[in-house]
Design a protein around this motif. Structure first.
Motif, PDB file in Angstrom:
ATOM      1  N   GLY A   1      11.674 -14.562 -11.339  1.00 52.36           N
ATOM      2  CA  GLY A   1      10.532 -15.419 -11.082  1.00 52.36           C
ATOM      3  C   GLY A   1      10.049 -15.270  -9.659  1.00 52.36           C
ATOM      4  O   GLY A   1      10.852 -15.158  -8.727  1.00 52.36           O
ATOM      5  N   ILE A   2       8.726 -15.268  -9.485  1.00 50.38           N
ATOM      6  CA  ILE A   2       8.152 -15.098  -8.158  1.00 50.38           C
ATOM      7  C   ILE A   2       6.882 -15.939  -8.052  1.00 50.38           C
ATOM      8  O   ILE A   2       6.149 -16.105  -9.034  1.00 50.38           O
ATOM      9  CB  ILE A   2       7.850 -13.603  -7.875  1.00 50.38           C
ATOM     10  N   VAL A   3       6.630 -16.491  -6.888  1.00 45.20           N
ATOM     11  CA  VAL A   3       5.418 -17.277  -6.657  1.00 45.20           C
ATOM     12  C   VAL A   3       4.267 -16.334  -6.332  1.00 45.20           C
ATOM     13  O   VAL A   3       4.381 -15.494  -5.441  1.00 45.20           O
ATOM     14  CB  VAL A   3       5.621 -18.291  -5.513  1.00 45.20           C
ATOM     15  N   GLY A   4       3.161 -16.477  -7.056  1.00 43.44           N
ATOM     16  CA  GLY A   4       2.000 -15.627  -6.831  1.00 43.44           C
ATOM     17  C   GLY A   4       1.726 -14.740  -8.025  1.00 43.44           C
ATOM     18  O   GLY A   4       2.339 -14.886  -9.090  1.00 43.44           O
ATOM     19  N   SER A   5       0.802 -13.809  -7.854  1.00 44.92           N
ATOM     20  CA  SER A   5       0.445 -12.872  -8.919  1.00 44.92           C
ATOM     21  C   SER A   5      -0.088 -11.596  -8.277  1.00 44.92           C
ATOM     22  O   SER A   5      -0.539 -11.610  -7.127  1.00 44.92           O
ATOM     23  CB  SER A   5      -0.602 -13.482  -9.851  1.00 44.92           C
ATOM     24  N   PRO A   6      -0.060 -10.489  -9.012  1.00 44.64           N
ATOM     25  CA  PRO A   6      -0.485  -9.215  -8.406  1.00 44.64           C
ATOM     26  C   PRO A   6      -2.002  -9.075  -8.334  1.00 44.64           C
ATOM     27  O   PRO A   6      -2.730  -9.601  -9.175  1.00 44.64           O
ATOM     28  CB  PRO A   6       0.121  -8.171  -9.352  1.00 44.64           C
ATOM     29  N   ASN A   7      -2.447  -8.343  -7.319  1.00 48.72           N
ATOM     30  CA  ASN A   7      -3.851  -7.952  -7.194  1.00 48.72           C
ATOM     31  C   ASN A   7      -3.996  -6.436  -7.256  1.00 48.72           C
ATOM     32  O   ASN A   7      -4.815  -5.913  -8.002  1.00 48.72           O
ATOM     33  CB  ASN A   7      -4.439  -8.462  -5.878  1.00 48.72           C
ATOM     34  N   TYR A   8      -3.184  -5.746  -6.432  1.00 50.72           N
ATOM     35  CA  TYR A   8      -3.264  -4.289  -6.343  1.00 50.72           C
ATOM     36  C   TYR A   8      -1.853  -3.703  -6.372  1.00 50.72           C
ATOM     37  O   TYR A   8      -1.164  -3.708  -5.349  1.00 50.72           O
ATOM     38  CB  TYR A   8      -3.953  -3.853  -5.048  1.00 50.72           C
ATOM     39  N   ILE A   9      -1.432  -3.197  -7.530  1.00 49.72           N
ATOM     40  CA  ILE A   9      -0.127  -2.520  -7.593  1.00 49.72           C
ATOM     41  C   ILE A   9      -0.381  -1.085  -7.147  1.00 49.72           C
ATOM     42  O   ILE A   9      -0.374  -0.127  -7.927  1.00 49.72           O
ATOM     43  CB  ILE A   9       0.474  -2.592  -9.003  1.00 49.72           C
ATOM     44  N   ASN A  10      -0.613  -0.949  -5.864  1.00 46.86           N
ATOM     45  CA  ASN A  10      -1.089   0.300  -5.274  1.00 46.86           C
ATOM     46  C   ASN A  10      -0.558   0.365  -3.838  1.00 46.86           C
ATOM     47  O   ASN A  10      -0.812  -0.549  -3.049  1.00 46.86           O
ATOM     48  CB  ASN A  10      -2.622   0.307  -5.279  1.00 46.86           C
ATOM     49  N   PRO A  11       0.185   1.390  -3.483  1.00 46.65           N
ATOM     50  CA  PRO A  11       0.860   1.402  -2.174  1.00 46.65           C
ATOM     51  C   PRO A  11      -0.061   1.486  -0.965  1.00 46.65           C
ATOM     52  O   PRO A  11       0.396   1.243   0.147  1.00 46.65           O
ATOM     53  CB  PRO A  11       1.768   2.628  -2.253  1.00 46.65           C
ATOM     54  N   ILE A  12      -1.339   1.827  -1.148  1.00 46.11           N
ATOM     55  CA  ILE A  12      -2.215   1.848   0.026  1.00 46.11           C
ATOM     56  C   ILE A  12      -3.105   0.608   0.087  1.00 46.11           C
ATOM     57  O   ILE A  12      -3.914   0.467   1.011  1.00 46.11           O
ATOM     58  CB  ILE A  12      -3.052   3.142   0.118  1.00 46.11           C
ATOM     59  N   LEU A  13      -2.910  -0.331  -0.868  1.00 53.21           N
ATOM     60  CA  LEU A  13      -3.690  -1.578  -0.873  1.00 53.21           C
ATOM     61  C   LEU A  13      -2.822  -2.831  -0.994  1.00 53.21           C
ATOM     62  O   LEU A  13      -3.349  -3.944  -1.009  1.00 53.21           O
ATOM     63  CB  LEU A  13      -4.691  -1.568  -2.037  1.00 53.21           C
ATOM     64  N   CYS A  14      -1.518  -2.669  -1.059  1.00 57.06           N
ATOM     65  CA  CYS A  14      -0.621  -3.783  -1.412  1.00 57.06           C
ATOM     66  C   CYS A  14      -0.211  -4.658  -0.239  1.00 57.06           C
ATOM     67  O   CYS A  14       0.481  -5.662  -0.430  1.00 57.06           O
ATOM     68  CB  CYS A  14       0.635  -3.226  -2.070  1.00 57.06           C
ATOM     69  N   GLN A  15      -0.645  -4.312   0.976  1.00 55.61           N
ATOM     70  CA  GLN A  15      -0.039  -4.900   2.169  1.00 55.61           C
ATOM     71  C   GLN A  15      -0.338  -6.396   2.362  1.00 55.61           C
ATOM     72  O   GLN A  15       0.317  -7.051   3.166  1.00 55.61           O
ATOM     73  CB  GLN A  15      -0.476  -4.124   3.415  1.00 55.61           C
ATOM     74  N   PHE A  16      -1.311  -6.930   1.637  1.00 54.92           N
ATOM     75  CA  PHE A  16      -1.685  -8.328   1.846  1.00 54.92           C
ATOM     76  C   PHE A  16      -1.077  -9.279   0.814  1.00 54.92           C
ATOM     77  O   PHE A  16      -1.386 -10.469   0.813  1.00 54.92           O
ATOM     78  CB  PHE A  16      -3.214  -8.468   1.812  1.00 54.92           C
ATOM     79  N   ASN A  17      -0.211  -8.792  -0.058  1.00 56.94           N
ATOM     80  CA  ASN A  17       0.281  -9.614  -1.161  1.00 56.94           C
ATOM     81  C   ASN A  17       1.736  -9.260  -1.441  1.00 56.94           C
ATOM     82  O   ASN A  17       2.057  -8.111  -1.751  1.00 56.94           O
ATOM     83  CB  ASN A  17      -0.601  -9.363  -2.404  1.00 56.94           C
ATOM     84  N   GLN A  18       2.624 -10.258  -1.366  1.00 56.04           N
ATOM     85  CA  GLN A  18       4.049  -9.986  -1.553  1.00 56.04           C
ATOM     86  C   GLN A  18       4.356  -9.496  -2.960  1.00 56.04           C
ATOM     87  O   GLN A  18       5.191  -8.599  -3.147  1.00 56.04           O
ATOM     88  CB  GLN A  18       4.888 -11.235  -1.269  1.00 56.04           C
ATOM     89  N   VAL A  19       3.700 -10.062  -3.971  1.00 55.35           N
ATOM     90  CA  VAL A  19       3.971  -9.633  -5.345  1.00 55.35           C
ATOM     91  C   VAL A  19       3.619  -8.154  -5.501  1.00 55.35           C
ATOM     92  O   VAL A  19       4.368  -7.380  -6.106  1.00 55.35           O
ATOM     93  CB  VAL A  19       3.191 -10.494  -6.354  1.00 55.35           C
ATOM     94  N   ASP A  20       2.465  -7.762  -4.947  1.00 55.78           N
ATOM     95  CA  ASP A  20       2.076  -6.353  -4.987  1.00 55.78           C
ATOM     96  C   ASP A  20       3.136  -5.475  -4.319  1.00 55.78           C
ATOM     97  O   ASP A  20       3.530  -4.435  -4.852  1.00 55.78           O
ATOM     98  CB  ASP A  20       0.736  -6.149  -4.270  1.00 55.78           C
TER      99      ASP A  20
END
Length: 551
Positions: free
Chosen positions: A43-62
């Motif tokens: 379980g994790i708080v939040g949800s993904p936006n960009y499962i992409n290594p050059i765009l993921c830096q702003f979201n822990q889930v990503d």
């Protein structure tokens, strides 16, 4: 005599039997070993936006999902040492300008396509593109580096000048050119790839919904095959919802345990709680352009007047490590002989007296040359721990004649309108250190004071600048250690900011999940550094087979 011979024969026969039994126990006994199978639900708080290594830096889930799905030319071990990953080896030219990487011949994308140098070049050129939508600091890092691909298995990076930390930046995870070549960097944030990515890591995306993402073990993975067949990341709106899900038994692990939940989970009979130092620090940024902070004696006195261990114990349930310098204690560049900044309000008050900051009229605030020792301390209002901390710090500073006004605002506004624009007096905030290399240049060199740099306090010191520049130019680790030791000492003397603590990251995993190892974390996704060794299912094998495999 006949009886004697018979007794001897019986003894010999018994010895043979016992020896045979021992041989059988060793050679035909069984042991329990990890087996493939099982599903781990986290379980994790939040949800993904960009499962992409050059765009993921702003979201822990990503970032967490990217750590399972993608890999880079290199990675780092638990000590922060760079080790091979997609690249099996590399060479560095004597002048420190050319880095040549040789790819593993067995590396495959999760769709079966081979990994080539074209993929590496495509990834870096996407980051270099003016239309890149990711972090500006990542774009700035790669913008001046030339990428060449002499053949399908070789990548050459050419730097404009020696840059000792560069090797660690090759941990940047790679994206596939054969899928994304027709997608421009401007269009990449809207690409379906961000929800259905294809990577090279130990797990691949199997299903994405609004409530969870399911990952399957990647059969094309070039590294050790994971034991756990499936991982499901389940999303929750907030920590209270996640804790309730844990109580209902919906999840087998918690991606992060907050300090206020530690006491509950430490009593759990179902979960193991793991803690590890996290690469970053929480500090009070001081705007050195404000007259009140231009005297190092003031800055150091403010540092001494804070009971930092008390803050950690009261507000973080002990989940922090007091910091005395800008290089983390688990780094190879940390100076263990650095003077410790101890909590001593009497010494702090005496230092202010000696520096001419006095309160002759007993107004409750010190002043010098018409400048009052009075300012506003900001933090973000969505973090109750930080809100509590600034009030406690204000009280401690008030006790030595410093008048502090506390204020909490929205985090986006705090960062965008105050920290980035250098429009604040003092500001309590956390700062992640993006690389295991200890290079402090981005935060503390005077060239980074500009709007695009990260020297948010405005620290300008020729001695520090020279030390940081020299440490970047040499690849000799012993020389870098010596230079960074001098810089750490200078930092303590100048106190350009007030370092409070290094966070300790805590997560929890069901006791049925075995094989976990606790190591310092550079990112939250590093908790999966040894995920291929985790296991739920087991099987019995002959002892000799298990021993042979271990060898």
């Amino acid at each position: 005599m006949p009886h004697m011979r018979k007794a001897i024969l019986i003894i010999v026969a018994a010895a043979v039997v016992i020896s045979g039994l021992g041989f059988a126990a060793v050679h035909f006994g069984t042991v329990v070993v990890p087996a493939r199978g099982g599903t781990y639900v986290e379980g994790i708080v939040g949800s993904p936006n960009y499962i992409n290594p050059i765009l993921c830096q702003f979201n822990q889930v990503d970032q967490d999902l990217v750590s399972l799905v993608f890999s880079g030319l290199t990675s780092t071990d638990a000590q922060g040492v760079v080790i091979p990953d997609l690249a099996e080896r590399w060479e560095i030219s004597p002048d420190g300008l050319r880095y040549t990487f040789h790819l593993r011949p067995d590396a495959r994308w999760q769709d079966g396509a081979p990994v080539t140098s074209t993929d590496v070049a495509f990834t870096i050129q996407s980051i270099q593109d003016p239309g890149y939508q990711g972090p500006s600091e990542l774009h700035n890092l790669w913008s001046s580096i030339q990428v060449d691909t002499p053949d399908a298995q070789t990548v050459v990076f050419t730097l404009p000048e020696p840059f000792a930390p560069f090797l660690e930046y090759t941990t940047q995870r790679i994206i596939p050119s054969h899928i994304l070549a027709t997608v421009s960097p401007q269009q990449l944030p809207t690409s379906q790839f961000n929800a259905q990515p294809v990577g090279t890591g130990p797990y691949k995306i199997a299903e994405v919904t609004a409530h969870y993402v399911t990952l399957d073990a990647n059969p094309n993975y070039y590294g050790p095959q994971p034991h756990i067949s499936h991982i499901r990341m389940q999303f929750y709106a907030d920590d209270a919802s996640l804790m309730a899900a844990e109580q209902r038994g919906e999840v087998a692990g918690l991606a992060q345990v907050l300090p206020e939940d530690m006491a509950i989970l430490q009593k759990s009979t179902r979960l193991n709680v793991y803690s590890a130092p996290y690469a970053g620090y929480t500090m009070v940024f001081l705007n050195l352009n404000r007259p009140v902070f231009q005297d190092p004696a003031v800055r150091k006195a403010l540092w001494e007047a804070i009971d930092r261990q008390g803050l950690i114990d009261r507000d973080l349930n002990g989940q922090g490590i007091v910091l005395n310098g800008p290089i983390l204690p688990n780094s190879w560049a940390y100076d263990p002989n650095l003077p410790k900044i101890t909590y001593d309000p009497k010494a702090a008050a005496a230092a202010l007296d000696a520096a001419g900051w006095v309160d002759p009229n007993h107004e409750g605030v010190r002043s010098k040359d018409g400048v009052k020792l009075e300012f506003t301390l900001l933090t973000n209002n969505d973090d109750p721990v930080r809100t509590k901390m600034i009030d406690e710090i204000a009280q401690e500073w008030g006790a030595i004649g410093v008048r502090v006004h506390t204020q909490t605002i929205d985090m986006t506004e705090l960062v965008r309108d105050h920290l980035y624009k250098r429009d604040y007096d003092a500001l309590l905030y956390g700062w992640d250190l993006p690389a295991a290399d200890p290079d402090p240049y981005p935060l503390w060199h005077s060239s980074q004071i500009s709007d695009t740099g990260q020297n948010y306090v405005g620290y300008s010191d020729p001695t520090s600048d020279q030390l940081l520049e020299q440490a970047r130019r040499t690849s000799d680790r012993n020389q870098r250690v010596a230079l960074y030791s001098q810089f750490q000492q200078r930092f303590v003397d100048q106190a350009p900011a007030i370092l409070l603590y290094q966070p300790v990251y805590t997560y929890a995993v069901d006791k049925q999940v075995k094989g976990l190892q606790i190591t310092p974390l550079q990112t939250t996704g590093d908790r999966f550094r040894t995920v291929s060794d985790w296991y739920i299912a087991t099987r019995r094998v002959l002892f000799t087979d298990a021993r042979a495999k271990a060898q």
